[in-house]
Design a protein around this motif. Structure first.
Motif, mmCIF file in Angstrom:
data_model
loop_
_atom_site.group_PDB
_atom_site.id
_atom_site.type_symbol
_atom_site.label_atom_id
_atom_site.label_comp_id
_atom_site.label_asym_id
_atom_site.label_seq_id
_atom_site.Cartn_x
_atom_site.Cartn_y
_atom_site.Cartn_z
ATOM 1 N N THR A 1 4.439 3.636 -6.424
ATOM 2 C CA THR A 1 3.452 4.790 -7.239
ATOM 3 C C THR A 1 4.204 5.661 -7.421
ATOM 4 O O THR A 1 4.115 6.459 -8.486
ATOM 5 C CB THR A 1 2.208 5.065 -6.378
ATOM 6 O OG1 THR A 1 2.619 5.278 -5.033
ATOM 7 C CG2 THR A 1 1.532 3.852 -6.029
ATOM 8 N N ILE B 1 6.206 5.119 -10.597
ATOM 9 C CA ILE B 1 5.524 5.202 -11.617
ATOM 10 C C ILE B 1 4.991 6.760 -12.394
ATOM 11 O O ILE B 1 4.975 6.998 -13.340
ATOM 12 C CB ILE B 1 3.961 4.416 -11.520
ATOM 13 C CG1 ILE B 1 4.406 2.985 -11.133
ATOM 14 C CG2 ILE B 1 3.161 4.729 -12.631
ATOM 15 C CD1 ILE B 1 2.963 2.395 -10.662
ATOM 16 N N MET B 2 4.984 7.310 -11.078
ATOM 17 C CA MET B 2 4.629 8.885 -11.490
ATOM 18 C C MET B 2 5.872 9.536 -11.968
ATOM 19 O O MET B 2 5.719 10.489 -12.560
ATOM 20 C CB MET B 2 4.233 9.791 -10.229
ATOM 21 C CG MET B 2 2.829 9.363 -9.766
ATOM 22 S SD MET B 2 2.118 10.283 -8.597
ATOM 23 C CE MET B 2 2.942 9.462 -7.125
ATOM 24 N N ILE C 1 -0.551 6.820 -17.840
ATOM 25 C CA ILE C 1 -0.010 6.673 -16.399
ATOM 26 C C ILE C 1 -1.172 6.771 -15.325
ATOM 27 O O ILE C 1 -0.907 5.799 -14.366
ATOM 28 C CB ILE C 1 0.946 7.836 -16.037
ATOM 29 C CG1 ILE C 1 2.408 7.803 -16.924
ATOM 30 C CG2 ILE C 1 1.248 7.839 -14.724
ATOM 31 C CD1 ILE C 1 2.896 6.278 -16.857
ATOM 32 N N LEU D 1 -1.769 3.747 -13.020
ATOM 33 C CA LEU D 1 -1.559 3.761 -11.474
ATOM 34 C C LEU D 1 -2.897 3.829 -10.768
ATOM 35 O O LEU D 1 -2.855 3.005 -9.608
ATOM 36 C CB LEU D 1 -1.154 5.539 -11.372
ATOM 37 C CG LEU D 1 -0.542 5.870 -9.972
ATOM 38 C CD1 LEU D 1 0.611 5.175 -9.492
ATOM 39 C CD2 LEU D 1 -0.578 7.230 -9.762
ATOM 40 N N TYR E 1 -3.175 -0.320 -10.527
ATOM 41 C CA TYR E 1 -2.163 -0.838 -9.501
ATOM 42 C C TYR E 1 -2.358 -0.419 -8.061
ATOM 43 O O TYR E 1 -2.332 -1.408 -7.300
ATOM 44 C CB TYR E 1 -0.910 -0.060 -10.079
ATOM 45 C CG TYR E 1 0.290 -0.686 -9.236
ATOM 46 C CD1 TYR E 1 0.958 -1.845 -9.602
ATOM 47 C CD2 TYR E 1 0.850 0.030 -7.927
ATOM 48 C CE1 TYR E 1 1.819 -2.673 -8.965
ATOM 49 C CE2 TYR E 1 1.920 -0.493 -7.527
ATOM 50 C CZ TYR E 1 2.512 -1.830 -7.814
ATOM 51 O OH TYR E 1 3.604 -2.437 -7.278
#
Length: 321
Positions: free
Chosen positions: A76, A79-80, A128, A132, A135
């Motif tokens: 995570t 992704i951020m 996003i 996120l 996910y």
């Protein structure tokens, strides 16, 4: 500190402009200020280096649940970074491109908006968030604490009771009990049935993963496993009063032979956890030592839950300050 240094530098520049003959002294002072600035930047870095986050239990998991949680944390974060990294890069690029002296950016005081920029700065973060959220939702549900780690292997069952300010562990298959000590074989699934005999607590062993709340009159479950032998720290991560900061317990994953030997040692404790002994134990205490009991009354765990199931049975005698 950086602000103070910048202020000193500004005053020295003004002084040098007023007194051209003192330029040498001003140059020396500027060099001292630059040195102080580097020290101000380096000292916090050195202090933070001593924190040892690489050895923090959450980042150094000892079981499959904690490992999956750590991987989810890193994924995570990655992704951020799709948003965070370009933001920081653009902050420096814009500052350099539009600097007052020598910047190549075009100054346009009439500019007010750009549809393309608006779409990018809003659409990308929104995408996003959607990715996120989905996910994390999918992978977090794979870590359902009620789900057995290995259905083909019989787990060790331990009943856990949160008290003020200590933890009671009941081993129904071995007829023993301990206070502030949880011992189990490494490599064997561990099923914890958890409740509270006081206010809400949160059971958490960072090295093994999955914090879960313990509430009076309710029973929850947590399945863990330690990949290797070792000693860890468990604690209450939910503020619960005066002794909260010291409400920790020892967690030891040992070999099967060492576990069997430990069980025999506890059985020689010479004290049984009967009703009278339990009532004494549940009284609030801070930094309670490890205690062993060579037996406990049948149905103790269920009776602890049932005492909160009706107004008549709800007992406030052990309240938290």
């Amino acid at each position: 500190m950086v602000v103070i240094i910048s202020g000193l530098r500004g005053r020295m520049c003004l002084r040098a402009a007023d007194d051209p003959e003192g330029g040498g002294q001003a140059l020396k002072t500027r060099r001292m200020i630059e040195l102080a600035r580097w020290v101000a930047l380096c000292v916090p870095v050195l202090l933070l280096a001593a924190c040892g986050l690489a050895e923090a239990p959450v980042l150094d998991p000892k079981g499959p649940v904690a490992m999956a949680e750590r991987d989810l944390l890193f994924e995570t974060l990655a992704i951020m970074m799709i948003v965070a990294v370009p933001v920081f890069i653009m902050a420096f690029v814009f500052a350099w491109r539009f600097r007052a002296n020598g910047g190549k950016g075009r100054y346009d005081p009439s500019w007010s908006s750009s549809l393309g920029i608006e779409v990018v700065i809003w659409a990308v973060p929104a995408a996003i968030i959607v990715v996120l959220g989905g996910y994390v939702w999918v992978n977090a549900h794979k870590l359902d604490p009620f789900k057995q780690i290995d259905p083909d292997v019989e787990p060790l069952v331990v009943e856990v009771v949160a008290q003020d300010w200590k933890w009671l562990f009941l081993y129904p298959d071995h007829d023993i009990a301990t206070v502030n000590e949880l011992v189990f074989p490494a490599g064997m699934p561990l099923t914890l049935n958890i409740t509270s005999d006081t206010v809400m607590n949160a059971f958490f062993v960072p090295a093994l993963g999955s914090q879960i709340y313990a509430m009076a009159g309710m029973e929850t479950h947590l399945n863990l496993l330690a990949d290797e032998a070792g000693q860890f720290v468990g604690r209450n991560s939910q503020y619960s009063g005066d002794g909260f900061s010291q409400q920790s317990f020892v967690v030891r994953a040992v070999s099967q032979a060492d576990f069997d030997a430990w069980v025999e040692t506890v059985r020689g404790a010479g004290e049984t956890l009967d009703e009278a002994t339990y009532e004494t134990l549940r009284a609030p205490s801070i930094a309670h030592p490890v205690v062993h009991y060579d037996g406990f009354e049948d149905g103790l765990f269920d009776r602890i839950i049932m005492r909160y199931m009706s107004p008549e049975g709800h007992d406030h005698s052990a309240t938290t300050n």
